[in-house]
Design a protein around this motif. Structure first.
Motif, PDB file in Angstrom:
ATOM      1  N   UNK A  60       0.835  -1.210   0.000  1.00 32.96           N
ATOM      2  CA  UNK A  60       0.000   0.000   0.000  1.00 32.96           C
ATOM      3  C   UNK A  60       0.867   1.256   0.000  1.00 32.96           C
ATOM      4  N   UNK A  61       2.019   1.226   0.659  1.00 33.07           N
ATOM      5  CA  UNK A  61       2.929   2.376   0.616  1.00 33.07           C
ATOM      6  C   UNK A  61       3.465   2.580  -0.799  1.00 33.07           C
ATOM      7  N   UNK A  62       3.797   1.484  -1.474  1.00 33.19           N
ATOM      8  CA  UNK A  62       4.282   1.603  -2.851  1.00 33.19           C
ATOM      9  C   UNK A  62       3.166   2.054  -3.786  1.00 33.19           C
ATOM     10  N   UNK A  63       1.977   1.582  -3.540  1.00 34.58           N
ATOM     11  CA  UNK A  63       0.811   1.999  -4.320  1.00 34.58           C
ATOM     12  C   UNK A  63       0.598   3.506  -4.183  1.00 34.58           C
ATOM     13  N   UNK A  64       0.719   4.011  -2.950  1.00 36.52           N
ATOM     14  CA  UNK A  64       0.567   5.452  -2.720  1.00 36.52           C
ATOM     15  C   UNK A  64       1.676   6.232  -3.412  1.00 36.52           C
ATOM     16  N   UNK A  65       2.869   5.681  -3.400  1.00 33.68           N
ATOM     17  CA  UNK A  65       3.998   6.329  -4.080  1.00 33.68           C
ATOM     18  C   UNK A  65       3.737   6.431  -5.580  1.00 33.68           C
ATOM     19  N   UNK A  66       3.206   5.376  -6.163  1.00 32.64           N
ATOM     20  CA  UNK A  66       2.864   5.392  -7.587  1.00 32.64           C
ATOM     21  C   UNK A  66       1.757   6.405  -7.862  1.00 32.64           C
ATOM     22  N   UNK A  67       0.760   6.446  -6.982  1.00 34.67           N
ATOM     23  CA  UNK A  67      -0.398   7.315  -7.204  1.00 34.67           C
ATOM     24  C   UNK A  67      -0.125   8.788  -6.936  1.00 34.67           C
ATOM     25  N   UNK A  68       1.087   9.119  -6.476  1.00 39.87           N
ATOM     26  CA  UNK A  68       1.450  10.526  -6.326  1.00 39.87           C
ATOM     27  C   UNK A  68       1.529  11.218  -7.678  1.00 39.87           C
ATOM     28  N   UNK A  69       1.675  10.438  -8.741  1.00 38.49           N
ATOM     29  CA  UNK A  69       1.861  11.021 -10.072  1.00 38.49           C
ATOM     30  C   UNK A  69       0.647  10.736 -10.953  1.00 38.49           C
ATOM     31  N   UNK A  70       0.264  11.698 -11.793  1.00 37.28           N
ATOM     32  CA  UNK A  70      -0.919  11.514 -12.646  1.00 37.28           C
ATOM     33  C   UNK A  70      -0.730  10.340 -13.613  1.00 37.28           C
ATOM     34  N   UNK A  71      -1.736   9.473 -13.658  1.00 42.81           N
ATOM     35  CA  UNK A  71      -1.717   8.323 -14.540  1.00 42.81           C
ATOM     36  C   UNK A  71      -3.002   8.278 -15.370  1.00 42.81           C
ATOM     37  N   UNK A  72      -2.898   7.632 -16.518  1.00 38.57           N
ATOM     38  CA  UNK A  72      -4.022   7.577 -17.438  1.00 38.57           C
ATOM     39  C   UNK A  72      -3.983   6.258 -18.196  1.00 38.57           C
ATOM     40  N   UNK A  73      -5.095   5.924 -18.824  1.00 38.67           N
ATOM     41  CA  UNK A  73      -5.140   4.795 -19.747  1.00 38.67           C
ATOM     42  C   UNK A  73      -5.837   5.237 -21.030  1.00 38.67           C
ATOM     43  N   UNK A  74      -5.478   4.576 -22.112  1.00 38.33           N
ATOM     44  CA  UNK A  74      -6.142   4.805 -23.391  1.00 38.33           C
ATOM     45  C   UNK A  74      -5.991   3.553 -24.227  1.00 38.33           C
ATOM     46  N   UNK A  75      -6.928   3.308 -25.107  1.00 36.24           N
ATOM     47  CA  UNK A  75      -6.840   2.149 -25.985  1.00 36.24           C
ATOM     48  C   UNK A  75      -6.181   2.550 -27.299  1.00 36.24           C
ATOM     49  N   UNK A  76      -5.128   1.831 -27.668  1.00 35.06           N
ATOM     50  CA  UNK A  76      -4.426   2.093 -28.919  1.00 35.06           C
ATOM     51  C   UNK A  76      -4.257   0.767 -29.654  1.00 35.06           C
ATOM     52  N   UNK A  77      -4.779   0.690 -30.850  1.00 34.61           N
ATOM     53  CA  UNK A  77      -4.616  -0.500 -31.692  1.00 34.61           C
ATOM     54  C   UNK A  77      -5.023  -1.777 -30.959  1.00 34.61           C
ATOM     55  N   UNK A  78      -6.080  -1.672 -30.175  1.00 31.48           N
ATOM     56  CA  UNK A  78      -6.604  -2.847 -29.492  1.00 31.48           C
ATOM     57  C   UNK A  78      -5.968  -3.163 -28.157  1.00 31.48           C
ATOM     58  N   UNK A  79      -5.006  -2.372 -27.733  1.00 31.28           N
ATOM     59  CA  UNK A  79      -4.340  -2.601 -26.443  1.00 31.28           C
ATOM     60  C   UNK A  79      -4.685  -1.486 -25.465  1.00 31.28           C
ATOM     61  N   UNK A  80      -4.860  -1.844 -24.204  1.00 33.04           N
ATOM     62  CA  UNK A  80      -5.076  -0.861 -23.145  1.00 33.04           C
ATOM     63  C   UNK A  80      -3.708  -0.398 -22.655  1.00 33.04           C
TER      64      UNK A  80
END
Length: 372
Positions: A60-80
């Motif tokens: 959970x500490x590592x998860x919080x560290x990752x979530x400190x930075x803006x993240x996004x998803x998008x579908x490109x050529x059939x891949x997420x």
């Protein structure tokens, strides 16, 4: 579909409970007396890592560290496609797309995101600022298992060009090591009018005239020839039978840990290494996303590709680590690529973002000053 969706990493507790239960039931293999690293990860080291993963590692500490930075998803050529996108407060910042390799993850670059995007706040020159995009390779960790075959280097490069277009970036820099090296060169080849330069921390030497090379140059070429002619076991397995090894890695967290820990240990500077929590963050990302198999397929796709990479069509910057898998020969590289920047690090190995992030950050800044 070109929608870009904000993303927050939030692993269900049941998945963490399942991981803990599996770690409690590890079935340990025997080990010949006196065995060391020459046979693979020693059982004592594996027990140490598994115990820390089970009782000391705080996901959970590592998860919080990752979530400190803006993240996004998008579908490109059939891949997420999952990606970090951290914009700089500096108005003239240069967009930069950074590509990881195997067995790495986009989270490897977390220590570099602040200094790259906001150098003013980290004792640097604001003129060196970047808007940083760090995607997870299709089929790797947070980009989830791919749904089809054919995700080779060229296809990934096309996906990255599309990603930068969607983000509205018409002029940008490119950086990468390991798989990020061919992907970056491929991206420069298809988006030459937009890519201002490529910085890489991994570069095999192209063929060329060896007359007049130094003894160190010749030793570098000998090491490269040895590496190519006798590839490591992981490469042979993942390039020929990725589905076979995927069953073991997807079913056993200890197996996934050993598979990655073996390479990370072999590829890093023994005087530095990688912190166990950083190692376990990477392993946990592969485990929780079930991407041992889909990430292995890139080796298989690459093995089936024809032809080598063309010369880099834009200015190239190279950072060489003393403990990398291979070290390029500058004269041969300069005869093939438009090399405008070359640095020999005094420490570090194949994973500089984890081993020496301050050196890699400084070198990325130095190269792009020449081509902004």
């Amino acid at each position: 579909m070109s929608e870009i969706t904000p993303y927050t990493l939030d692993v269900p507790q049941r998945d963490l409970d399942d991981l803990a239960a599996r770690l409690d039931r590890v079935r340990w293999p025997d080990e010949p007396p006196g065995s060391g690293w020459e046979r693979g990860v020693p059982r004592a080291r594996m027990k140490e890592l598994v115990d820390h993963w089970r009782t000391g590692f705080d996901w959970r500490a590592q998860e919080a560290r990752i979530n400190k930075f803006p993240q996004f998803t998008t579908e490109i050529d059939g891949a997420d496609v999952h990606f970090f996108h951290v914009r700089s407060p500096e108005p003239d910042a240069l967009p930069l797309i950074v590509t990881h390799g195997w067995p790495s993850a986009s989270a490897d670059f977390l220590d570099m995101l602040g200094p790259l995007t906001d150098p003013r706040a980290h004792g640097g020159d604001p003129a060196d600022a970047f808007h940083v995009v760090v995607p997870s390779l299709p089929g790797f960790t947070l980009s989830g298992p791919t749904r089809d075959t054919g995700w080779n280097v060229a296809r990934i490069a096309r996906a990255w060009a599309e990603l930068m277009d969607r983000l509205g970036y018409r002029r940008y820099g490119v950086q990468g090591g390991d798989w990020g090296w061919p992907v970056s060169l491929g991206l420069a080849g298809i988006a030459q009018d937009r890519v201002v330069g490529v910085h890489t921390n991994y570069l095999p030497s192209p063929p060329g005239d060896t007359e007049g090379l130094t003894q160190d140059d010749l030793e570098r070429l000998a090491r490269q020839k040895e590496y190519v002619s006798a590839p490591a076991g992981y490469w042979v397995m993942q390039s020929t039978r990725p589905q076979t090894i995927a069953y073991s890695l997807a079913d056993s967290p200890a197996g996934q840990l050993a598979w990655i820990a073996d390479r990370v240990t072999a590829w890093t500077d023994p005087a530095i290494g990688v912190d166990d929590d950083r190692l376990l963050t990477t392993v946990t990302l592969y485990w929780l996303t079930g991407t041992a198999g889909s990430s292995s397929r890139l080796h298989h796709e690459a093995a089936g590709s024809r032809g080598g990479l063309p010369a880099c069509p834009v200015p190239l910057g190279v950072a060489v680590s003393p403990h990398d898998l291979v070290r390029p020969v500058r004269r041969l590289a300069e005869a093939y690529h438009d090399v405008v920047h070359w640095t020999e690090f005094d420490r570090g190995g194949h994973l500089p973002a984890l081993e020496v992030p301050e050196l890699l950050t400084a070198d990325v800044r130095a190269f792009f000053r020449l081509v902004r």
